[in-house]
Design an enzyme around this catalytic site. Structure first.
Site, PDB file in Angstrom:
ATOM      1  N   GLY A  77       0.637  -1.103  -0.083  1.00 17.63           N
ATOM      2  CA  GLY A  77      -0.196  -0.029  -0.167  1.00 17.63           C
ATOM      3  C   GLY A  77       0.705   1.279   0.019  1.00 17.63           C
ATOM      4  O   GLY A  77       1.977   1.266   0.375  1.00 17.63           O
ATOM      5  N   GLU A 154     -11.289   5.057  -0.708  1.00 18.96           N
ATOM      6  CA  GLU A 154     -11.006   4.441  -1.873  1.00 18.96           C
ATOM      7  C   GLU A 154     -12.096   3.682  -2.641  1.00 18.96           C
ATOM      8  O   GLU A 154     -13.143   3.270  -2.108  1.00 18.96           O
ATOM      9  CB  GLU A 154      -9.714   3.415  -1.865  1.00 18.96           C
ATOM     10  N   HIS A 362      23.750  14.819 -54.501  1.00 16.31           N
ATOM     11  CA  HIS A 362      23.051  13.570 -54.632  1.00 16.31           C
ATOM     12  C   HIS A 362      23.797  12.130 -54.582  1.00 16.31           C
ATOM     13  O   HIS A 362      24.954  12.345 -55.066  1.00 16.31           O
ATOM     14  CB  HIS A 362      22.007  13.550 -55.881  1.00 16.31           C
ATOM     15  N   ASN A 376      32.503  21.040 -54.458  1.00 16.37           N
ATOM     16  CA  ASN A 376      31.639  20.329 -54.799  1.00 16.37           C
ATOM     17  C   ASN A 376      31.679  18.903 -54.937  1.00 16.37           C
ATOM     18  O   ASN A 376      32.565  18.205 -55.690  1.00 16.37           O
ATOM     19  CB  ASN A 376      31.014  20.861 -56.425  1.00 16.37           C
TER      20      ASN A 376
END
Length: 451
Positions: A77, A154, A362, A376
């Protein structure tokens, strides 16, 4: 006045049906226990104690030395769980906040307000309550005719009439620390579940004519506990809505908040646009005036201002201002892109520095490399960085041109203004201002197919 906090995190969470400990399930990119612990600490707490049981080692690994720990061997509990913290707090003075570890939506502001209300009213205990449309499963707040708290009952112990009450206990409390541990010794388990309930401490305080306050929040979502996968999904949805709305209030355009996933620790600058299907997570930082295109995923990365990203995956990378990424690019850990860099479609960059103005338009793999300014790199070019055992570095100087379908076999250095002919496999260093050509001469046999 000293302030302490106890976070209850010992429950196994059987309804989650998971091998993973319940409070270690993620909501908005962080575990539930991290959300709770962070908000508790930010509310002005001096000392945090986490009650652990099942999965104790995993919780300790997650929170580290930000918390003290007490072990609850048997789950008897909530009062029993809090009592486990006596080894750290029983002699302490001040206020002790008790919070459930499965309430990831609780905010620092609400916790601060709860503690301030508790201390300003010199209460011995204060419970955080909320109004629930469906209160099933929660403890009900029982008040007298003058609106004062009588008790918390509860679900399993409530009468039919009490079950109709929709003001519920959040399971979050503030206590006078000395009173808390004194009354914990008196709590009994005379109830339907034979458990030691923490709310019974409030009843014991009231019996001694102590002061018990109720602090009400108007936001039920904040105190929602997560007990199964359905509730986990609801918490994720609520957290995502809260995060997205805050970013929009701060000047970020989110085209479709429903399909946009932004982690709790992500920061985004003004006038940035986030398109549908985007996922931003970890400690990512996005600058101003940037466009994050649809279906992009960014994790633990720093993105500058005026950047455009289209349908790409970025993980533990840095992208400086005015760069363009994608579509369908992947930046892996260690990728560091300078200003105005272009990384185009189907380009993968890993553990490489790409300096300002360089272009990888790419179909390239750039790994363990340094690419100079304004260089590049042509379509299909590859840095050959791995020999099956070790990784090696490729260095390309400024203002160089790498022709299409080129293999650069590392370790290798190409000087400034290098020109590499298309189709070459380069294995030796190239001095600056040089042309390198490494391919077989073309042979053409005219009329061959007529034979």
């Amino acid at each position: 006045m000293q302030r302490h906090a106890i976070v209850l995190a010992a429950g196994k969470g059987t309804r989650m049906k998971s091998k993973k400990y319940k409070v270690l399930h993620d909501v908005a990119g962080k575990t539930m226990i991290e959300h709770v612990a962070d908000n508790v600490k930010q509310s002005g707490i001096d000392q945090l104690v986490t009650i652990v049981g099942h999965g104790a080692d995993s919780v300790k690994e997650t929170l580290g030395d930000t918390s003290l720990y007490s072990f609850q061997e048997e789950q008897l509990g909530t009062a029993h769980a809090v009592k486990m913290a006596s080894e750290h707090l029983s002699e302490s003075q001040g206020t002790t906040l008790v919070v459930c570890g499965d309430t990831p939506l609780i905010t620092t502001a609400t916790l601060k307000s709860l503690v301030e209300h508790h201390e300003n009213n010199q209460a011995h205990a204060t419970v955080l309550s909320a109004t629930a449309e469906n209160p099933f499963g929660y403890g009900r707040i029982l008040r007298d005719s003058e609106g004062r708290l009588v008790s918390i009952v509860e679900q399993k112990d409530a009468t039919d009439a009490e079950q109709q009450i929709n003001e519920i206990s959040s399971g979050i409390f503030a206590f006078d620390n000395q009173v808390l541990f004194e009354k914990l010794e008196l709590v009994k388990n005379d109830n339907a579940q034979s458990e030691y309930y923490l709310p019974d401490v409030l009843s014991l305080i009231l019996e001694d004519r102590g002061i018990v306050e109720v602090f009400h929040t108007n936001d039920f979502e904040e105190i929602m506990g997560v007990n199964d996968r359905v509730m986990l999904s609801e918490a994720e949805k609520a957290f995502r809505k809260r995060i997205n709305e805050q970013h929009m209030k701060n000047g970020v355009t989110i085209i479709d908040p429903v399909t946009t996933y932004i982690g709790a620790d992500v920061r985004i600058g003004e006038d940035t646009v986030v398109e549908p299907g985007v996922k931003l997570s970890g400690n990512s930082v996005i600058g101003e005036d940037t466009v994050i295109g649809q279906h992009t995923e960014i994790t633990n990365s720093k993105i500058g201002s005026n950047v455009t990203i289209k349908q790409s995956v970025i993980n533990e990378a840095i992208v400086d201002d005015y760069a363009t990424i994608g579509p369908f690019a992947q930046l892996r850990p260690g990728a560091d892109l300078g200003k105005k860099v272009k990384v185009g479609n189907f380009v993968e960059v890993k553990k490489s520095v790409v300096k300002a103005g360089a272009k990888l338009p790419h179909l390239s793999y750039i790994g363990d490399a340094e690419i100079g300014e304004r260089t590049n790199v042509g379509c299909g070019s590859i840095t050959v960085n791995y020999d099956g055992i070790n990784k090696f570095k490729t260095v390309i100087g400024d203002d160089s041109f790498i022709g299409c379908n080129t293999n650069l076999v590392a370790p290798i250095t190409l000087g400034n203004r290098s020109f590499i002919a298309a189709g070459s496999t380069i294995t030796d260093n190239v001095p600056e201002d040089s042309l390198a050509l490494a391919r077989a001469r073309q042979t053409t046999k005219e009329g061959y197919l007529k034979k």
